[in-house]
Design an enzyme around this catalytic site. Sequence first.
Site, PDB file in Angstrom:
ATOM      1  N   ASP A 194      -5.542  -2.135   3.327  1.00 20.84           N
ATOM      2  CA  ASP A 194      -5.406  -3.466   3.913  1.00 20.84           C
ATOM      3  C   ASP A 194      -5.608  -3.351   5.423  1.00 20.84           C
ATOM      4  O   ASP A 194      -4.784  -2.784   6.137  1.00 20.84           O
ATOM      5  CB  ASP A 194      -4.021  -4.036   3.588  1.00 20.84           C
ATOM      6  N   ARG A 239      -2.773 -13.487  10.604  1.00 17.54           N
ATOM      7  CA  ARG A 239      -3.110 -13.259   9.196  1.00 17.54           C
ATOM      8  C   ARG A 239      -3.936 -14.402   8.606  1.00 17.54           C
ATOM      9  O   ARG A 239      -3.708 -14.861   7.499  1.00 17.54           O
ATOM     10  CB  ARG A 239      -1.849 -13.024   8.362  1.00 17.54           C
ATOM     11  N   HIS A 263      -2.937  -5.016   7.892  1.00 24.93           N
ATOM     12  CA  HIS A 263      -1.781  -4.160   8.132  1.00 24.93           C
ATOM     13  C   HIS A 263      -2.170  -2.949   8.989  1.00 24.93           C
ATOM     14  O   HIS A 263      -1.422  -2.538   9.881  1.00 24.93           O
ATOM     15  CB  HIS A 263      -1.187  -3.692   6.810  1.00 24.93           C
ATOM     16  N   GLU A 272      -1.057   0.266  -1.724  1.00 19.01           N
ATOM     17  CA  GLU A 272      -1.414  -0.512  -0.535  1.00 19.01           C
ATOM     18  C   GLU A 272      -0.584  -0.099   0.675  1.00 19.01           C
ATOM     19  O   GLU A 272       0.632   0.046   0.590  1.00 19.01           O
ATOM     20  CB  GLU A 272      -1.193  -2.005  -0.805  1.00 19.01           C
ATOM     21  N   GLU A 331      -7.098 -11.522   1.915  1.00 21.15           N
ATOM     22  CA  GLU A 331      -5.681 -11.796   1.694  1.00 21.15           C
ATOM     23  C   GLU A 331      -5.169 -12.424   2.992  1.00 21.15           C
ATOM     24  O   GLU A 331      -4.520 -11.775   3.809  1.00 21.15           O
ATOM     25  CB  GLU A 331      -4.919 -10.528   1.333  1.00 21.15           C
TER      26      GLU A 331
END
Length: 264
Positions: free
Chosen positions: A180, A213, A183, A144, A242
């Site tokens: 991700d 987030r 990110h 990741e 997430e």
Amino acid sequence: MSGFLLAVCAEMVFRELPFAERVRTLHEAGFAVELWDWTTKDLPELAATGARFTSMTGYVDGELVDPDGAERLLASAERSIAAADLLSGAGRPNLNLHGTGLDGRGLPVRPVTTVTGSMWIAAERTLRRVAELGARHGVVFTLENLNVAVDHPGTPFASAADTRALVAAVASPHLRMNLDLYHAQIGEGNLVDLLRGCVDLLGEVQVADVPGRCEPGTGEVNYPVVAAALHATGYRGTVGLEAFASGGSREAVEAFRRAFTVAG
């Protein structure tokens, strides 16, 4: 419809509920489930919910570049495979890795300011061993990307470009990218082109909006456009939320479902 398998990280939503009840709630809502540190969970209890688990932490100790750390990473990866077997009723979860070990706050156990050429070589060597371990046991490890500007300062091999380079160098179906996009938006941006350039290496895509987030629709990322672009690449794997809920958890997961439901 899009054909994506939609999963939600149970660590971040419905947090007022016991963990197994979070899993059950997500399963009943039609989502697969992801979790982090499996060592703190009652895995037989989670398996009994009937949920499909798509991702969990693939190591609990170690790192990619230090020889002793690499041995510890491989040993804990073997333990993670055994743990994943307890959750594999509807398919084994991917086992997730990072550029280095992270502490309880998400910070690197051993921060790195400069990644050297020898560190790249050592990381690739360790990841080849991880992929070989995955091949022996029939599981997939994912690497990741993270961001160093907000959440994970000092993490080596953090960018999507870094994780792509390492996964491509190993060239094994048992080591894939966990891309991700939360990110990546903080660290790199240009998400649609990023997806197009990584699609052949993807094991999973994770999402949350920026800043904050939280679920899609709460920040600057136009996730319906991203979802359509991902669909156009031919990707039909897991997309995982997430993210924290900006308000109610049920509303958050439904916003995620809407953003990644693509017609055609």
